[in-house]
Motif scaffolding. Sequence first.
Motif, PDB file in Angstrom:
ATOM      1  N   LYS A  55       0.834  -1.195   0.000  1.00 35.92           N
ATOM      2  CA  LYS A  55       0.000   0.000   0.000  1.00 35.92           C
ATOM      3  C   LYS A  55       0.875   1.254   0.000  1.00 35.92           C
ATOM      4  CE  LYS A  55      -4.078  -1.948   0.080  1.00 35.92           C
ATOM      5  NZ  LYS A  55      -5.042  -1.728  -1.038  1.00 35.92           N
ATOM      6  N   VAL A  56       0.273   2.381  -0.336  1.00 36.01           N
ATOM      7  CA  VAL A  56       0.981   3.657  -0.254  1.00 36.01           C
ATOM      8  C   VAL A  56       1.354   3.898   1.205  1.00 36.01           C
ATOM      9  CG1 VAL A  56       0.881   6.126  -0.733  1.00 36.01           C
ATOM     10  CG2 VAL A  56      -0.377   4.525  -2.189  1.00 36.01           C
ATOM     11  N   GLU A  57       2.594   4.275   1.437  1.00 36.35           N
ATOM     12  CA  GLU A  57       3.066   4.392   2.817  1.00 36.35           C
ATOM     13  C   GLU A  57       3.000   5.825   3.316  1.00 36.35           C
ATOM     14  OE1 GLU A  57       5.884   0.568   3.357  1.00 36.35           O
ATOM     15  OE2 GLU A  57       6.879   2.357   2.604  1.00 36.35           O
ATOM     16  N   GLU A  58       2.683   5.960   4.594  1.00 37.76           N
ATOM     17  CA  GLU A  58       2.663   7.276   5.218  1.00 37.76           C
ATOM     18  C   GLU A  58       4.098   7.755   5.445  1.00 37.76           C
ATOM     19  OE1 GLU A  58       0.173   7.794   8.673  1.00 37.76           O
ATOM     20  OE2 GLU A  58      -1.075   6.099   8.074  1.00 37.76           O
ATOM     21  N   LEU A  59       4.314   9.028   5.249  1.00 40.25           N
ATOM     22  CA  LEU A  59       5.642   9.596   5.479  1.00 40.25           C
ATOM     23  C   LEU A  59       6.100   9.332   6.911  1.00 40.25           C
ATOM     24  CD1 LEU A  59       8.090  11.321   4.717  1.00 40.25           C
ATOM     25  CD2 LEU A  59       6.746  13.344   5.341  1.00 40.25           C
ATOM     26  N   GLU A  60       5.215   9.438   7.856  1.00 40.86           N
ATOM     27  CA  GLU A  60       5.622   9.241   9.246  1.00 40.86           C
ATOM     28  C   GLU A  60       6.167   7.838   9.477  1.00 40.86           C
ATOM     29  OE1 GLU A  60       4.263  10.170  13.812  1.00 40.86           O
ATOM     30  OE2 GLU A  60       2.725  10.237  12.240  1.00 40.86           O
ATOM     31  N   GLU A  61       5.568   6.838   8.852  1.00 44.72           N
ATOM     32  CA  GLU A  61       6.055   5.463   9.021  1.00 44.72           C
ATOM     33  C   GLU A  61       7.439   5.296   8.400  1.00 44.72           C
ATOM     34  OE1 GLU A  61       4.539   3.172  10.943  1.00 44.72           O
ATOM     35  OE2 GLU A  61       3.254   4.909  11.375  1.00 44.72           O
ATOM     36  N   VAL A  62       7.659   5.949   7.276  1.00 48.17           N
ATOM     37  CA  VAL A  62       8.973   5.883   6.636  1.00 48.17           C
ATOM     38  C   VAL A  62      10.022   6.578   7.507  1.00 48.17           C
ATOM     39  CG1 VAL A  62      10.319   6.618   4.623  1.00 48.17           C
ATOM     40  CG2 VAL A  62       8.010   5.684   4.316  1.00 48.17           C
ATOM     41  N   LEU A  63       9.686   7.738   8.046  1.00 45.05           N
ATOM     42  CA  LEU A  63      10.618   8.445   8.927  1.00 45.05           C
ATOM     43  C   LEU A  63      10.953   7.600  10.150  1.00 45.05           C
ATOM     44  CD1 LEU A  63       9.226  12.110   8.853  1.00 45.05           C
ATOM     45  CD2 LEU A  63      11.215  11.205   7.643  1.00 45.05           C
ATOM     46  N   LYS A  64       9.956   7.037  10.780  1.00 46.62           N
ATOM     47  CA  LYS A  64      10.178   6.197  11.962  1.00 46.62           C
ATOM     48  C   LYS A  64      11.092   5.023  11.630  1.00 46.62           C
ATOM     49  CE  LYS A  64       6.380   4.947  14.091  1.00 46.62           C
ATOM     50  NZ  LYS A  64       4.943   4.621  14.230  1.00 46.62           N
ATOM     51  N   HIS A  65      10.867   4.416  10.475  1.00 46.12           N
ATOM     52  CA  HIS A  65      11.637   3.230  10.095  1.00 46.12           C
ATOM     53  C   HIS A  65      13.117   3.560   9.925  1.00 46.12           C
ATOM     54  CE1 HIS A  65      12.109  -0.791   8.301  1.00 46.12           C
ATOM     55  NE2 HIS A  65      13.004  -0.214   7.514  1.00 46.12           N
ATOM     56  N   PHE A  66      13.412   4.741   9.360  1.00 44.17           N
ATOM     57  CA  PHE A  66      14.801   5.074   9.041  1.00 44.17           C
ATOM     58  C   PHE A  66      15.408   6.069  10.038  1.00 44.17           C
ATOM     59  CE2 PHE A  66      13.177   3.533   4.942  1.00 44.17           C
ATOM     60  CZ  PHE A  66      14.155   2.594   4.652  1.00 44.17           C
ATOM     61  N   ARG A  67      14.762   6.257  11.155  1.00 41.77           N
ATOM     62  CA  ARG A  67      15.296   7.167  12.168  1.00 41.77           C
ATOM     63  C   ARG A  67      16.630   6.631  12.678  1.00 41.77           C
ATOM     64  NH1 ARG A  67      14.261   8.143  18.015  1.00 41.77           N
ATOM     65  NH2 ARG A  67      14.422  10.391  18.362  1.00 41.77           N
ATOM     66  N   GLY A  68      17.655   7.471  12.665  1.00 42.54           N
ATOM     67  CA  GLY A  68      18.979   7.032  13.116  1.00 42.54           C
ATOM     68  C   GLY A  68      20.080   7.656  12.292  1.00 42.54           C
ATOM     69  N   ASP A  69      20.538   6.936  11.256  1.00 38.55           N
ATOM     70  CA  ASP A  69      21.697   7.399  10.479  1.00 38.55           C
ATOM     71  C   ASP A  69      21.401   7.683   9.012  1.00 38.55           C
ATOM     72  OD1 ASP A  69      23.591   7.272  12.578  1.00 38.55           O
ATOM     73  OD2 ASP A  69      23.685   5.094  12.365  1.00 38.55           O
ATOM     74  N   THR A  70      20.311   7.154   8.476  1.00 41.51           N
ATOM     75  CA  THR A  70      20.057   7.283   7.044  1.00 41.51           C
ATOM     76  C   THR A  70      19.779   8.728   6.647  1.00 41.51           C
ATOM     77  OG1 THR A  70      19.104   5.054   6.994  1.00 41.51           O
ATOM     78  CG2 THR A  70      18.605   6.489   5.138  1.00 41.51           C
ATOM     79  N   LEU A  71      20.464   9.206   5.621  1.00 38.10           N
ATOM     80  CA  LEU A  71      20.203  10.530   5.075  1.00 38.10           C
ATOM     81  C   LEU A  71      19.027  10.432   4.101  1.00 38.10           C
ATOM     82  CD1 LEU A  71      23.888  11.618   4.420  1.00 38.10           C
ATOM     83  CD2 LEU A  71      22.367  12.532   6.181  1.00 38.10           C
ATOM     84  N   ILE A  72      18.079  11.345   4.255  1.00 36.27           N
ATOM     85  CA  ILE A  72      16.829  11.276   3.500  1.00 36.27           C
ATOM     86  C   ILE A  72      16.571  12.612   2.814  1.00 36.27           C
ATOM     87  CG2 ILE A  72      14.343  10.852   3.624  1.00 36.27           C
ATOM     88  CD1 ILE A  72      14.893   9.400   6.315  1.00 36.27           C
ATOM     89  N   ASN A  73      16.475  12.572   1.490  1.00 37.66           N
ATOM     90  CA  ASN A  73      16.084  13.760   0.734  1.00 37.66           C
ATOM     91  C   ASN A  73      14.570  13.723   0.522  1.00 37.66           C
ATOM     92  OD1 ASN A  73      16.070  14.454  -2.764  1.00 37.66           O
ATOM     93  ND2 ASN A  73      15.808  15.944  -1.133  1.00 37.66           N
ATOM     94  N   LEU A  74      13.864  14.667   1.130  1.00 39.89           N
ATOM     95  CA  LEU A  74      12.419  14.764   0.954  1.00 39.89           C
ATOM     96  C   LEU A  74      12.142  15.721  -0.195  1.00 39.89           C
ATOM     97  CD1 LEU A  74      11.251  14.952   4.684  1.00 39.89           C
ATOM     98  CD2 LEU A  74      11.348  12.950   3.180  1.00 39.89           C
TER      99      LEU A  74
END
Length: 285
Positions: free
Chosen positions: A105-124
Amino acid sequence: MNRNDITKKLYERKLAKEVLIAVHRGCGGGNIIENTIPAFEIALKYGGDIIEVDVAKSTDGKLYTIHEGQEERLFFSKDNVQTLSSQEIENLSYRNGNSFKVKQKVEELEEVLKHFRGDTLINLDRAWEFWDDVFELVKKWSMFDQIIVKSPVTEKYLDFMEQYEIPVMYIPIVKNERELAQVLERNINTVGVEVIISSEKSDFYNLEIIKELKKRNLLVWLNAIRLNDSTILTLGSDDDKALLLSEDDGWGRILDIGADIIQTDWPLHLACYLQKRRMFTNLNS
């Protein structure tokens, strides 16, 4: 957080890797859907340093990781997701590379942020019309040291970035010297510049300007992605040329221009090329 705290992860990664790989929408393909956690996980496994995440907003204010305008390909739907409610978006069924419906399913941004919280650099990306909502989520999960945002250069977007209470890492999408000057005169935490070089007539075909960006400690983001057969992002040097004709004429030419960050759809292949190029350079130094 101050600017040094916010930029620490990015600059440490750049120091360790020399050239960073930004992965366009994650690694989708086959039964893995772009802009989803599985696609982002694969991108990191394949050597990505930054995951590029597209953001869209429902009519009732929920944020999702999807590139609006791609609905016909992804769902066989003509409805732009930003004209749909969260319930309607969550009822959509993705189609995989074979056009079959899948459970993803289409994923919520909050779930993606929670999943990669820590070290991953994320370009929004593509979130410039609702940065205030996006930044509320980033603030909630204390992730400003992982988040980079991009936008075209307009006074509206620059005003927002300059006035926002936290110095968010920002990379403008710049097509000429005039736009570059607009950005550089602002008090914004500009960590790099995405440079579009569509032809030899481009202002940025002059490598002295690229060198000047580096003197200012601004990272140069260049694109290897091939959006279609007509859009030229970096003088026609792109993933297609690298994979089908010559890695040196594709990714190599982008490196020679001065890329600090290369955005690609093929991170594993680019990572292997960067390793070969480093080995060759070391042998001849």
